[in-house]
Design a protein around this motif. Structure first.
Motif, PDB file in Angstrom:
ATOM      1  N   PRO A 163       0.819  -1.226   0.000  1.00 20.31           N
ATOM      2  CA  PRO A 163       0.000   0.000   0.000  1.00 20.31           C
ATOM      3  C   PRO A 163       0.850   1.273   0.000  1.00 20.31           C
ATOM      4  CG  PRO A 163      -0.881  -1.603   1.545  1.00 20.31           C
ATOM      5  CD  PRO A 163       0.450  -2.118   1.107  1.00 20.31           C
ATOM      6  N   ALA A 164       1.922   1.283   0.804  1.00 24.92           N
ATOM      7  CA  ALA A 164       2.771   2.471   0.874  1.00 24.92           C
ATOM      8  C   ALA A 164       3.509   2.693  -0.439  1.00 24.92           C
ATOM      9  CB  ALA A 164       3.768   2.333   2.024  1.00 24.92           C
TER      10      ALA A 164
ATOM     11  N   ALA B  17       0.942   3.916  -3.066  1.00 24.90           N
ATOM     12  CA  ALA B  17       0.442   5.259  -2.776  1.00 24.90           C
ATOM     13  C   ALA B  17       1.452   6.336  -3.173  1.00 24.90           C
ATOM     14  CB  ALA B  17       0.116   5.377  -1.290  1.00 24.90           C
TER      15      ALA B  17
END
Length: 411
Positions: free
Chosen positions: A47-48, A51
């Motif tokens: 996710p990081a 993103a």
């Protein structure tokens, strides 16, 4: 992972090796290294990473998913089967026994895989290779027709069957633990502290817990993958018996047709399957279609192998000079890349997984390329002095129950 062996105490001369196979094995290993070093981060930080990703990073990630993910490991498995077939043919030609020897070889590989899983990388493939290599022994006397039919069936039928079930039920395949995909992801997340801030003992325990969770929490995909690997082994044996890599000109029409069919079909199916890794929300019938598209991964691998074989045979000798030594030391390269990746990323080593500047697909791929290039240089230098890579020598010596000659004879 190398087909170079000895029978009755006599080593197979280098001249007898098919350097084309060594070159293909090295290229497959490159893809495996890229995906493994990337997976070491993405399992905990996806996710990081997504993103913060810009167009370049997104493009690199998409390229990895569509063009590498699943194809490199499929090619690796197929070449493992080719090596089995070559070993068996050489044993038969010399009138030597094969079953007990190869079983012993797989038991040693199983031990190496267990050590790799515990001490180096949670995503080990050697355990599966060793176990399915033992199963492959049951088919060593199978006819060519049976090997081809069963190999293709094991590659194509499980994804189709899984996709049909998921399309009808509207849900993922059940697992032994009865866990949903969300629960499995949460389970993986619970292991993250061991990798992000734990010591080496935490790392070892987490690797073992991951392997258990993966098998009981994602049982359906694991079965599909394992059956596919066995199918690839069988097709590799079929190709070795046919002499596909020994007389390429005779098989050029077949290889050309394979390129024109497997590459576009595999690319289409791989693009569909990549949507799951990209996190695109799908359910119902579409979810099943995405699962069935998994068959595109080995199909595209066949296209790659055919295209590379045709190119290397006529114009790609420069690739052989650069990569064949790495292919001869594929087991060493695989283990070393796992050790380097784990050391760089996880807290027991440099802990770069906690450094935001390193969490880009550009950096991950760059690290993988640097590791591969370094291993290629190391292999070329090492094999000027020694007959085998370090891991290959250990595997060989344990198989024979005594240390094998390591240094090259003086010219």
């Amino acid at each position: 992972m190398s087909d170079q062996m000895a029978w009755g105490g006599r080593m197979v001369p280098v001249a007898e090796r098919l350097v084309l196979l060594d070159t293909l094995r090295a290229i497959a290993l490159f893809g495996v290294i890229v995906m493994n070093i990337t997976a070491m981060v993405m399992i905990f930080k996806a996710p990081a990473v997504l993103a913060a990703a810009g167009p370049v990073d997104l493009g690199i990630g998409l390229f990895d998913l569509v063009f590498l993910q699943g194809k490199a490991r499929s090619a690796f498995a197929f070449l493992f089967g080719v090596g089995f077939g070559i070993l068996m043919q050489r044993a038969q030609a010399r009138g030597a026994g094969f079953g007990a020897f190869y079983l012993r070889r797989m038991l040693i590989l199983l031990g190496i895989g267990a050590a790799n899983l515990a001490f180096l990388y949670w995503g080990d493939i050697l355990i599966v290779y060793a176990l399915l290599g033992m199963v492959l022994l049951l088919f060593r006397n199978a006819s060519q027709r049976l090997l081809l039919a069963l190999g293709l069936a094991l590659i194509l039928a499980p994804p189709l069957f899984a996709g049909m079930i998921e399309a009808v039920t509207g849900a993922p395949l059940p697992s032994l633990a009865g866990m949903t995909p969300g629960q499995v992801e949460a389970g993986y997340g619970a292991l993250a502290p061991a990798y992000l801030s734990g010591d080496y003992m935490d790392f070892i325990c987490a690797n073992l817990r991951y392997y258990l969770l993966h098998n009981v929490g994602e049982t359906g995909p694991v079965i599909v993958y394992d059956l596919g690997v066995l199918g690839l082994f069988m097709l590799g044996v079929w190709a070795a018996r046919r002499g596909l890599f020994e007389d390429i000109e005779r098989h050029r029409p077949v290889l050309r047709r394979l390129v024109w069919i497997a590459l576009p079909l595999g690319l289409l199916l791989s693009a569909v399957h990549a949507t799951r890794r990209l996190g695109l929300p799908v359910d119902g019938v579409v979810y099943g279609v995405v699962s069935a598209a998994y068959m595109g991964l080995p199909i595209m691998a066949f296209g790659y192998l055919a295209a590379l074989t045709l190119y290397i045979n006529r114009k790609g000798q420069w690739l052989t000079r650069l990569l064949a030594p790495m292919g001869r030391m594929a087991l060493t390269g695989y283990l070393a890349s796992n050790a380097i990746g784990s050391f760089v990323w996880y807290a027991w080593g440099l802990g770069r997984i906690n450094d935001v500047a390193w969490l880009t697909t550009l950096v991950m791929n760059g690290l993988a390329i640097a590791v591969f290039v370094g291993l290629c240089v190391f292999s070329a230098v090492w094999l000027r002095v020694f007959r085998f890579g370090p891991a290959e020598w250990v595997w060989r010596s344990l198989t024979y129950g005594q240390p094998q000659p390591m240094r090259r004879a003086a010219p």
